[in-house]
Design a protein around this motif. Structure first.
Motif, mmCIF file in Angstrom:
data_model
loop_
_atom_site.group_PDB
_atom_site.id
_atom_site.type_symbol
_atom_site.label_atom_id
_atom_site.label_comp_id
_atom_site.label_asym_id
_atom_site.label_seq_id
_atom_site.Cartn_x
_atom_site.Cartn_y
_atom_site.Cartn_z
ATOM 1 N N UNK A 1 0.836 -1.206 0.000
ATOM 2 C CA UNK A 1 0.000 0.000 0.000
ATOM 3 C C UNK A 1 0.867 1.251 0.000
ATOM 4 N N UNK A 2 1.953 1.222 0.764
ATOM 5 C CA UNK A 2 2.867 2.354 0.780
ATOM 6 C C UNK A 2 3.521 2.556 -0.572
ATOM 7 N N UNK A 3 3.951 1.461 -1.189
ATOM 8 C CA UNK A 3 4.577 1.570 -2.499
ATOM 9 C C UNK A 3 3.564 2.019 -3.548
ATOM 10 N N UNK A 4 2.317 1.572 -3.396
ATOM 11 C CA UNK A 4 1.267 2.006 -4.309
ATOM 12 C C UNK A 4 1.037 3.510 -4.192
ATOM 13 N N UNK A 5 1.067 4.005 -2.969
ATOM 14 C CA UNK A 5 0.903 5.447 -2.757
ATOM 15 C C UNK A 5 2.023 6.235 -3.450
ATOM 16 N N UNK A 6 3.241 5.738 -3.351
ATOM 17 C CA UNK A 6 4.374 6.402 -3.985
ATOM 18 C C UNK A 6 4.207 6.384 -5.507
ATOM 19 N N UNK A 7 3.825 5.236 -6.033
ATOM 20 C CA UNK A 7 3.649 5.117 -7.485
ATOM 21 C C UNK A 7 2.545 6.034 -7.988
ATOM 22 N N UNK A 8 1.462 6.134 -7.237
ATOM 23 C CA UNK A 8 0.366 7.005 -7.649
ATOM 24 C C UNK A 8 0.791 8.473 -7.618
ATOM 25 N N UNK A 9 1.607 8.826 -6.653
ATOM 26 C CA UNK A 9 2.077 10.217 -6.595
ATOM 27 C C UNK A 9 2.971 10.518 -7.792
#
Length: 483
Positions: free
Chosen positions: A445-453
């Motif tokens: 989820x954290x990595x997904x947040x980074x990718x979305x940003x």
């Protein structure tokens, strides 16, 4: 002189600290400990540790703490304020004399080990030797309270099925690399001690891996190479606090200064480091539901069918700045890049690494002349390649759309994996699998947040190039672009 460094498994980093006795404080909202609800500030004294601090202080011949007590909260063994603590108070001092370092290694073993065996492995041998002695060991009260393998959730202890949950993350490969390194250290030690096998007795790879994980998650960098600090081991992690363990070479002790006030009964916390969940899981065995220090590693390759592939690789090797390891030891090398939360319209994050955008710009080149122009530009400036936007607007957009496509694909894969970790109508899980599945969810989820940003920023950048006048000379780097 005060300083603080912390080791993390095979590598050295700043401000590391363990949490292997217990599920971490910040795991509370994720693991649903509602059945353990307690009044705020309430804790149970840890009767198993009643004699621990008196033993350590007697061994040190000095007072270590008069304001902390060992207790149990819903999250395991912890340190609590036994009286009011004020900001700036020194809450503990552990003399070097009661810290365990590679110097504690038996001389007959030390003489047999070469440089190929590092300090983590050497300190792991110290732990194994003390465990072998049992209650006769001078460190028995400490060694006996170190966590067992079943209590540890470092990814090195995960089964292959459990590791499959995080295959999308670079932590998967880092875990495999860590296992290989540990096995190599074990074999090197076995070879070194082959003529005197009774020194360590029936040491097994599993036992050695456990000892290395204890050291890798609990030891601090020191003038001795690294040190394990009893009592400080019980401090839990809060990523927002500024309190850390400091070493004072003049006073020959390690200490913690409170960065806020604590009332009696409150759990006292320190920061292990500004680490992403990848590091926390790999080396400490826990994750945070929301980690502001999260990162994600991405791979971007030059296709083999690219006719200019060799020229592009040569250009990148000649002009890219040397790879710099992040806190996980990951490199931003030719084909691997670590990104943080990217600047967006809200101004959050540090932005995409310049090296990644340079890579995409090089990839967009279709003639040797374009590559030559980039090399000349790098030589005329600070040596870094493709720092400025390409003079050709279409190719600048194409380069960033390629990045956007890559990141969009990663977003889709991460999102699908996260959804697979929440089976529909599945019965509630408990125990080890529940903890590790939640860790996997936090990580992805954290990595997904980074990718979305990153995706949001790239979309904004491409839109800006498409809809506004293009003056590449005026845009020295991404920070000049809105968002």
């Amino acid at each position: 002189m005060l300083w603080a460094t912390r080791i993390s498994n095979i590598r050295f980093y700043q401000y590391h600290r363990p949490l292997l006795f217990t599920v971490p404080h910040n795991f509370r909202t994720k693991l649903n400990f509602s059945s353990f609800s307690q009044p705020q500030g309430f804790c149970y004294l840890d009767e198993d540790c009643d004699d621990f601090l008196p033993w350590l202080e007697q061994k040190a011949g000095a007072k270590i703490s008069s304001v902390l007590s060992i207790g149990k909260s819903a999250f395991g063994r912890s340190l609590f304020a036994s009286k009011s603590i004020q900001t700036g108070d020194c809450i503990l001092k552990v003399p070097y004399s009661v810290q365990i370092t590679p110097d504690n290694l038996l001389p007959e073993i030390k003489s047999l080990l070469g440089d190929e065996v590092g300090n983590i492995a050497k300190l792991a041998i110290v732990i194994l030797c003390e465990q072998k002695i049992g209650q006769k060991s001078e460190w028995a009260p400490y060694i006996s309270r170190l966590p067992q393998p079943g209590e540890m959730h470092n990814t090195i202890f995960w089964s292959q099925d459990e590791l499959e949950m995080i295959r999308q993350s670079s932590v998967y490969q880092e875990t495999i690399n860590q296992k290989c390194q540990t096995e190599n250290d074990f074999l090197a030690i076995k070879r070194a001690l082959r003529h005197d096998p009774e020194i360590l007795g029936d040491i097994t790879y599993e036992g050695f891996m456990h000892a290395c994980s204890l050291v890798g998650s609990r030891a601090w960098g020191s003038t001795k190479g690294l040190s394990m600090i009893p009592f400080a081991d019980f401090l839990n992690h809060d990523g927002a606090t500024e309190a850390i363990v400091l070493s004072d070479e003049d006073k020959q002790d390690s200490e913690v200064i409170a960065d806020r006030d604590y009332g009696p009964g409150e759990e006292v916390l320190i920061r292990y480091g500004k680490f992403p969940n990848a590091t926390l899981m790999l080396d400490f065995g826990f994750s945070l539901p929301y980690n502001i220090h999260d990162q994600v590693q991405v791979h971007f390759n030059i296709p083999h069918h690219d006719l200019l592939r060799e020229m592009k690789i040569d250009l990148l090797q000649r002009h890219c700045t040397p790879p710099i390891k992040d806190v996980n030891g990951f490199n931003s090398s030719l084909e691997s890049f670590t990104i943080n939360e990217v600047r967006s319209a809200k101004g959050k994050g540090k932005g995409l690494p310049q090296s990644l955008r340079a890579f995409a710009r090089v990839l967009s080149c279709t003639t040797p002349e374009e590559l030559s122009d980039l090399a000349k530009e790098a030589a005329q400036n600070d040596g870094r390649l493709a720092r400025r936007p390409l003079s050709n607007r279409s190719k600048e957009i194409w380069a960033h759309e390629k990045l956007l496509l890559l990141i969009t694909q990663l977003i889709e894969k991460n999102d699908a994996t996260i959804k697979s970790l929440v089976p529909v109508n599945s019965p509630p899980m408990c125990g080890r699998l529940a903890v590790r599945m939640q860790m996997a969810r936090d990580l992805l989820s954290g990595e997904l947040r980074i990718l979305k940003s990153a995706s949001m920023w790239l979309k904004s950048y491409c839109t800006t190039l498409t809809t506004t006048a293009y003056h590449c000379e005026e845009v020295d780097d991404y920070r000049a672009i809105p968002g």
